[in-house]
Design a protein around this motif. Structure first.
Motif, PDB file in Angstrom:
ATOM      1  N   UNK A 227     -12.444 -26.500  -4.693  1.00  0.00           N
ATOM      2  CA  UNK A 227     -13.205 -27.439  -3.350  1.00  0.00           C
ATOM      3  C   UNK A 227     -14.541 -27.265  -3.918  1.00  0.00           C
ATOM      4  N   UNK A 228     -15.714 -28.453  -4.785  1.00  0.00           N
ATOM      5  CA  UNK A 228     -16.620 -28.218  -5.269  1.00  0.00           C
ATOM      6  C   UNK A 228     -17.731 -28.762  -4.454  1.00  0.00           C
ATOM      7  N   UNK A 229     -18.551 -28.349  -3.381  1.00  0.00           N
ATOM      8  CA  UNK A 229     -19.635 -28.670  -2.461  1.00  0.00           C
ATOM      9  C   UNK A 229     -20.681 -29.504  -3.477  1.00  0.00           C
ATOM     10  N   UNK A 230     -21.222 -30.483  -2.778  1.00  0.00           N
ATOM     11  CA  UNK A 230     -22.131 -31.156  -3.530  1.00  0.00           C
ATOM     12  C   UNK A 230     -24.001 -29.994  -3.958  1.00  0.00           C
ATOM     13  N   UNK A 231     -24.280 -30.822  -5.246  1.00  0.00           N
ATOM     14  CA  UNK A 231     -25.674 -29.843  -5.778  1.00  0.00           C
ATOM     15  C   UNK A 231     -26.554 -30.385  -5.256  1.00  0.00           C
ATOM     16  N   UNK A 232     -27.152 -31.507  -4.692  1.00  0.00           N
ATOM     17  CA  UNK A 232     -28.822 -31.821  -4.891  1.00  0.00           C
ATOM     18  C   UNK A 232     -29.165 -31.338  -5.370  1.00  0.00           C
ATOM     19  N   UNK A 233     -30.402 -32.244  -5.627  1.00  0.00           N
ATOM     20  CA  UNK A 233     -31.987 -31.972  -6.365  1.00  0.00           C
ATOM     21  C   UNK A 233     -32.561 -30.955  -5.443  1.00  0.00           C
ATOM     22  N   UNK A 234     -33.679 -30.449  -5.925  1.00  0.00           N
ATOM     23  CA  UNK A 234     -34.163 -29.347  -5.049  1.00  0.00           C
ATOM     24  C   UNK A 234     -35.431 -30.717  -4.776  1.00  0.00           C
ATOM     25  N   UNK A 235     -35.483 -30.424  -3.164  1.00  0.00           N
ATOM     26  CA  UNK A 235     -36.135 -31.139  -2.728  1.00  0.00           C
ATOM     27  C   UNK A 235     -38.102 -31.155  -3.439  1.00  0.00           C
ATOM     28  N   UNK A 236     -38.789 -31.282  -4.125  1.00  0.00           N
ATOM     29  CA  UNK A 236     -40.262 -31.679  -4.101  1.00  0.00           C
ATOM     30  C   UNK A 236     -41.456 -32.075  -2.729  1.00  0.00           C
ATOM     31  N   UNK A 237     -42.668 -31.583  -2.507  1.00  0.00           N
ATOM     32  CA  UNK A 237     -42.851 -31.824  -1.026  1.00  0.00           C
ATOM     33  C   UNK A 237     -44.105 -32.941  -1.927  1.00  0.00           C
ATOM     34  N   UNK A 238     -44.018 -33.852  -1.210  1.00  0.00           N
ATOM     35  CA  UNK A 238     -45.225 -35.101  -2.421  1.00  0.00           C
ATOM     36  C   UNK A 238     -46.457 -34.242  -1.283  1.00  0.00           C
ATOM     37  N   UNK A 239     -47.743 -34.776  -2.381  1.00  0.00           N
ATOM     38  CA  UNK A 239     -49.553 -33.620  -2.369  1.00  0.00           C
ATOM     39  C   UNK A 239     -50.002 -35.162  -1.648  1.00  0.00           C
ATOM     40  N   UNK A 240     -50.829 -34.223  -0.740  1.00  0.00           N
ATOM     41  CA  UNK A 240     -51.604 -35.182  -0.075  1.00  0.00           C
ATOM     42  C   UNK A 240     -52.632 -36.104  -0.795  1.00  0.00           C
TER      43      UNK A 240
END
Length: 240
Positions: A227-240
């Motif tokens: 079994x291989x769980x998904x490895x989504x990309x790191x979620x980066x926050x947008x700047x203001x």
């Protein structure tokens, strides 16, 4: 060495480490375990406080712990089954330091559901199959019969930093293990109960049980280890 992921040794190592849920009975040599622990000391820590403690169980102690955890799990399952017929039947409450079974926030529940579908699917367990789910979950409380059971404790007065430091240490430990051919799996469900670890270890005051883990050699014949769980990309926050 190039920085290309296909040739970068560290990238290959991190990609190769996955949670193992079926182990052989092969013991980890003492010198290998010592080397893994030595590598774990290189993890960074808040003000170098390292406000966590680690307990390891092997051999007869690990077997006692597996039996103890299994007994508590079975008692709870049996009580819940009786309660379905008689609401007055008491169900033993877990004595862990943190609510392991707390509902996941809605934002992250889809990821939890997805990995659960994959896991139970490999075992052929349908959503409504309570007996089947209990059978699968019981494998967790015995740490999948791994030859090494680990337990992590964090200083309550240093939270959340002690928990952060423990996580950094564990990932370093897991990667070190993998570099030596040793597989691993974090086993958070073990923190549901304090009773088994209190019976086996002298745990310092103010240290709280946050997670368990398993170390050993993966069973190559076990379908669950594919079994291989998904490895989504790191979620980066947008700047203001």
């Amino acid at each position: 060495m190039t920085l290309d992921d296909e040739t970068n040794e560290f990238a290959a190592l991190t990609a190769s480490r996955r949670s193992t849920r079926a182990f052989t009975d092969q013991e980890i040599p003492a010198e290998v375990l010592d080397a893994i622990l030595a590598d774990a000391t290189t993890a960074p820590s808040w003000s170098n406080t390292r406000a966590f403690r680690l307990a390891l169980a092997t051999g007869e102690r690990a077997q006692r712990l597996r039996e103890h955890y299994g007994r508590l799990f079975d008692e709870e399952v049996e009580a819940l089954a009786r309660k379905s017929a008689d609401p007055e039947v008491p169900v033993p409450l877990p004595d862990g330091d943190y609510p392991v079974r707390k509902r996941y926030p809605e934002e992250v529940r889809p990821a939890q559901i997805e990995v659960a579908k994959r896991l139970y699917g490999i075992y052929g367990v349908e959503r409504g199959d309570i007996e089947g789910r209990n059978r699968v979950n019981r494998r967790n409380v015995v740490a999948f019969d791994a030859p090494v059971m680990g337990f992590v404790f964090v200083h309550e007065d240093m939270l959340p930093w002690s928990a952060m430091d423990a996580g950094l240490m564990l990932q370093t430990l897991f990667l070190s293990a993998k570099s030596r051919g040793v597989d691993s799996c974090p086993v958070g469900i073990l923190a549901t109960w304090r009773e088994p670890v209190d019976a086996e270890f002298e745990i310092p005051e103010h240290y709280r049980f946050i997670t368990g883990f398993a170390l050993g050699y993966a069973d190559p014949e076990a379908p669950i280890n594919a079994m291989k769980a998904p490895r989504p990309p790191i979620q980066l926050l947008d700047g203001k």
